[in-house]
Design a protein around this motif. Structure first.
Motif, short mmCIF file in Angstrom:
data_model
loop_
_atom_site.label_atom_id
_atom_site.label_comp_id
_atom_site.label_asym_id
_atom_site.label_seq_id
_atom_site.Cartn_x
_atom_site.Cartn_y
_atom_site.Cartn_z
N CYS A 150 35.69 -36.39 -0.88
CA CYS A 150 37.15 -37.32 -1.66
C CYS A 150 37.85 -37.63 0.02
O CYS A 150 38.33 -35.64 -0.04
N TRP A 152 41.83 -38.73 1.26
CA TRP A 152 43.48 -38.72 -0.15
C TRP A 152 43.76 -40.37 -0.13
O TRP A 152 44.87 -40.12 -0.39
N LYS A 176 34.92 -32.41 -5.06
CA LYS A 176 35.86 -31.75 -4.40
C LYS A 176 37.18 -32.64 -3.82
O LYS A 176 36.13 -33.56 -2.61
N GLY A 211 34.55 -28.23 1.93
CA GLY A 211 33.06 -29.68 1.70
C GLY A 211 31.87 -28.68 2.71
O GLY A 211 30.92 -28.91 2.86
N PHE A 225 29.67 -38.76 0.05
CA PHE A 225 31.32 -38.46 1.12
C PHE A 225 31.76 -39.59 1.69
O PHE A 225 31.46 -40.54 1.81
N THR A 226 33.52 -39.72 1.35
CA THR A 226 34.32 -40.56 1.51
C THR A 226 35.40 -40.35 3.35
O THR A 226 36.18 -39.27 2.30
N GLY A 227 35.34 -40.72 3.66
CA GLY A 227 36.11 -40.20 4.63
C GLY A 227 35.73 -40.57 5.85
O GLY A 227 36.00 -41.83 6.59
N THR A 228 36.84 -39.92 7.38
CA THR A 228 36.35 -40.47 8.64
C THR A 228 34.91 -40.58 9.37
O THR A 228 34.31 -39.62 8.63
N THR A 231 34.43 -36.84 10.62
CA THR A 231 33.83 -35.58 9.55
C THR A 231 32.83 -36.44 8.94
O THR A 231 31.62 -35.70 9.19
N LEU A 250 32.71 -45.09 5.24
CA LEU A 250 33.66 -44.55 6.13
C LEU A 250 34.65 -45.28 6.35
O LEU A 250 34.91 -46.43 5.92
N CYS A 283 41.02 -48.12 2.97
CA CYS A 283 39.15 -48.10 4.15
C CYS A 283 39.21 -49.26 4.33
O CYS A 283 38.77 -49.52 5.88
N GLU A 383 40.68 -47.74 14.26
CA GLU A 383 41.75 -47.49 12.49
C GLU A 383 42.78 -47.45 12.51
O GLU A 383 43.30 -46.03 13.04
N PHE A 449 29.09 -52.16 -2.08
CA PHE A 449 29.51 -51.35 -1.36
C PHE A 449 29.54 -50.56 -0.29
O PHE A 449 28.85 -49.05 -0.46
P1 NAD Z 1 38.57 -36.67 6.19
O1 NAD Z 1 37.22 -37.15 6.73
O2 NAD Z 1 39.94 -35.84 7.39
O3 NAD Z 1 37.63 -36.05 4.90
C1 NAD Z 1 37.56 -36.20 3.59
C2 NAD Z 1 36.98 -35.11 2.73
O4 NAD Z 1 36.05 -34.51 3.82
C3 NAD Z 1 38.22 -33.99 2.40
O5 NAD Z 1 38.13 -33.56 1.04
C4 NAD Z 1 38.81 -32.75 3.54
O6 NAD Z 1 38.51 -32.00 3.28
C5 NAD Z 1 36.97 -33.22 3.78
N1 NAD Z 1 35.51 -31.78 5.12
C6 NAD Z 1 36.59 -32.18 5.98
N2 NAD Z 1 35.65 -31.57 6.98
C7 NAD Z 1 34.81 -31.46 6.64
C8 NAD Z 1 33.51 -31.01 7.38
N3 NAD Z 1 32.96 -29.97 8.18
N4 NAD Z 1 32.16 -30.86 5.75
C9 NAD Z 1 32.65 -31.31 5.12
N5 NAD Z 1 33.91 -32.18 3.99
C10 NAD Z 1 35.03 -31.72 5.11
O7 NAD Z 1 38.89 -38.19 5.46
P2 NAD Z 1 40.34 -38.22 4.80
O8 NAD Z 1 41.35 -38.23 6.15
O9 NAD Z 1 40.57 -37.56 3.87
O10 NAD Z 1 40.77 -40.19 4.78
C11 NAD Z 1 40.44 -41.12 5.31
C12 NAD Z 1 39.25 -41.74 6.45
O11 NAD Z 1 38.71 -42.99 4.65
C13 NAD Z 1 39.65 -43.07 6.04
O12 NAD Z 1 38.97 -43.14 8.00
C14 NAD Z 1 39.10 -44.04 5.99
O13 NAD Z 1 39.29 -45.91 6.17
C15 NAD Z 1 38.21 -43.61 5.14
N6 NAD Z 1 38.03 -44.38 3.99
C16 NAD Z 1 36.98 -44.32 3.80
C17 NAD Z 1 36.22 -46.10 2.66
C18 NAD Z 1 34.93 -46.25 2.16
O14 NAD Z 1 35.07 -46.66 1.37
N7 NAD Z 1 33.85 -46.25 3.06
C19 NAD Z 1 37.51 -45.07 1.59
C20 NAD Z 1 38.53 -44.38 1.56
C21 NAD Z 1 38.76 -43.85 3.34
#
Ligand code: NAD
Length: 480
Positions: A150, A152, A176, A211, A225-228, A231, A250, A283, A383, A449
């Motif tokens: 997840c 932040w 996580k 992760g 997974f939600t994040g960049t 990643t 993402l 996001c 972004e 979504f």
């Molecule tokens: P991030 O990718 O840095 O981290 C997300 C998660 O991945 C964290 O828990 C991190 O510890 C974990 N992680 C890092 N490296 C990893 C690896 N190699 N393997 C597995 N897990 C790993 O993202 P962030 O900075 O926490 O979140 C912000 C981003 O998320 C922004 O780009 C935003 O647009 C995006 N986001 C997308 C949505 C959506 O629904 N599309 C929603 C919220 C945020």
């Protein structure tokens, strides 16, 4: 009294020799020690989840939905405590427009609503084919153990959608949270102990290493997974080694198109929220605003006034505000660099723009609006995930659609026009997973979504989202 935090494995509280702390984004003070899960903690959590899955996967949907109601009640009981923790770790504050309520409790209230929605919604068996000789019934079976990784920006609500989707479909889940915001999620799993069988709902604190372990473990059937984007690509490559199911939510770089006939009074307020709510750390925030040239000057003037009025820095965390500091130093530095890049290139900054000594303490940046920067600059192409917004102009519909559609993102978009035929026509041409008409981007947990292109792989929410938490099995009945 200082709160304490634990990894939760099989309903047991587990500390760790190694801990980390999060920096309060308002005060820059270190918050509370949080135990880092070890590789052994992770192995134990997977074993507990697999054991729990044997019984949990045999429960009925009705039994699981009754427990979701209990989870919702439990969240409500602990709303104050969880909201306060979340406010400290994320920098969120009191949200004025929904009454006097912690902005952080937006996360908790949203999570309650998700639990209640899925307590009434699940996948049902479906006759997929029937003729005189055969009848085919599709049924949906749980996958096993889900790993939720997840971000932040909305720590509880974005974890919870993975939790409720997993639970209602009969899976176990290990969450996580982001190491930038672990506390509220850990406290929530702690206070929920006893509602579900041990091992069904667990939490482990850790960063990229943990992760990565989750994505590799053969005992985990799916990663949500939600994040960049960067990643997300690593997660997918790693999941391929054990052919795990994977859902990636993402980054987006949402275009917002304002047509010449838009109701400016409403549109300006909505676009300001779309761009600056939680300082743009959303996001699906509106991240590139395209305004028709015939109304550009008036729109810009009104937007600056609205932003200066409604999105001011208020360092008092209990004061009503929709505007927050950047949640962590990493993001603060990224957004400062984007603003500095605009300055270095001589772009027209019409409000904000300060990147040094904005306040004595905290990761604050003022809401910043940049008029007509070039399309190929950093602020427009990537972004920003922060309070700096480019306002561009357009004159031809096909051309603005072309500029809106990016090769590297396609999460959300918005269109403002009184002419709903025109708005829908544009919306259908926009390459995004969701398009909002005459409103800013707000995911609805009853509607699918997900991002297209680099913004995601699969999706969550609504019945369609639940399909990614199940295998579909077809029962073929011979009729004679
Ligand atoms: P991030 O990718 O840095 O981290 C997300 C998660 O991945 C964290 O828990 C991190 O510890 C974990 N992680 C890092 N490296 C990893 C690896 N190699 N393997 C597995 N897990 C790993 O993202 P962030 O900075 O926490 O979140 C912000 C981003 O998320 C922004 O780009 C935003 O647009 C995006 N986001 C997308 C949505 C959506 O629904 N599309 C929603 C919220 C945020």
């Amino acid at each position: 009294m200082q709160p304490q935090f634990f990894n939760i494995i099989n309903d047991e509280l587990r500390g760790s020799e190694k801990t980390h702390t999060v920096t309060d984004p308002r005060t820059e003070e270190e918050l509370w020690p949080c135990p880092n899960a070890t590789a052994q903690d992770f192995e134990d959590a997977v074993a507990a989840a697999q054991k729990a899955f044997v019984g949990w996967s045999k429960t009925t949907v009705a039994e699981r939905q009754a427990l979701l109601v209990k989870l919702a009640e439990n969240l409500e009981e602990h709303e104050q405590e969880l909201s306060e923790i979340l406010a400290k770790e994320s920098g969120k504050s009191v949200l004025f427009s929904f009454g006097v309520q912690l902005m952080a409790s937006f996360d908790i209230k949203g999570a309650v609503a998700q639990c209640l929605y899925y307590s009434k919604t699940c996948l049902e068996d479906e006759v997929q084919y029937e003729d005189d000789n055969t009848k085919v019934v599709a049924t949906h079976i749980p996958l096993g153990v889900v790993g939720a990784i997840c971000p932040w920006n909305f720590p509880v609500i974005l974890s919870n959608i993975k939790v409720v989707s997993s639970l209602v479909t009969g899976n176990c889940i290990i969450v996580k949270p982001s190491p930038f915001t672990p506390y509220a999620v850990m406290k929530w799993v702690e206070v929920a102990r006893g509602i579900l069988p041990p091992g069904v709902f667990q939490v482990l604190n850790g960063g990229a290493d943990l992760g990565a372990l989750m994505t590799l473990h053969p005992g985990i059937a799916k990663i949500s997974f939600t994040g960049t984007i960067a990643t997300g690509k690593r997660v997918m490559a790693s999941c391929a080694k054990t052919l795990k199911k994977v859902t990636l939510e993402l980054a987006g770089n949402d275009a917002c198109i304002v047509c010449p006939d838009a109701d400016l009074e409403k549109t300006v307020v909505s676009v300001a929220s779309g761009g600056f709510f939680h300082s743009g750390q959303v996001c699906v925030a509106s991240k590139r605003i395209y305004v028709h040239e015939s109304i550009y000057d008036e729109f810009l003037d009104r937007l600056v006034k609205e932003v200066d009025r409604s999105y001011t820095i208020n360092e008092d965390p209990t004061a009503p505000s929709m505007f927050s500091p950047l949640s962590n130093k990493l993001q603060y530095d990224t957004v400062r660099n984007i603003i500095e890049d605009c300055k270095t290139n001589g772009f027209n900054i019409v409000t904000g723009g300060k990147t040094q000594n904005v306040t004595n303490k905290g990761f604050w940046l003022p809401p910043t609006i940049v008029s007509k920067p070039p399309e190929d600059c950093w602020l427009v192409k990537e972004e920003q995930f922060g309070p700096v917004l480019p306002i561009l102009s357009w004159s031809d519909e096909d051309e603005v659609v072309k500029r809106s559609n990016l090769a590297n993102a396609g999460l959300g978009a918005s269109v403002y026009s009184k002419d709903l035929v025109q708005a829908e026509r544009i919306a259908r041409k926009l390459e995004a997973g969701g398009v909002w008409i005459n409103q800013f981007e707000r995911p609805n947990f009853g509607a699918f979504f997900g991002g297209i292109k680099d913004s995601g792989f699969g999706g969550e929410m609504g019945k369609q989202g639940l399909l990614s938490y199940a295998d579909t099995k077809c029962l073929h009945f011979a009729k004679n």
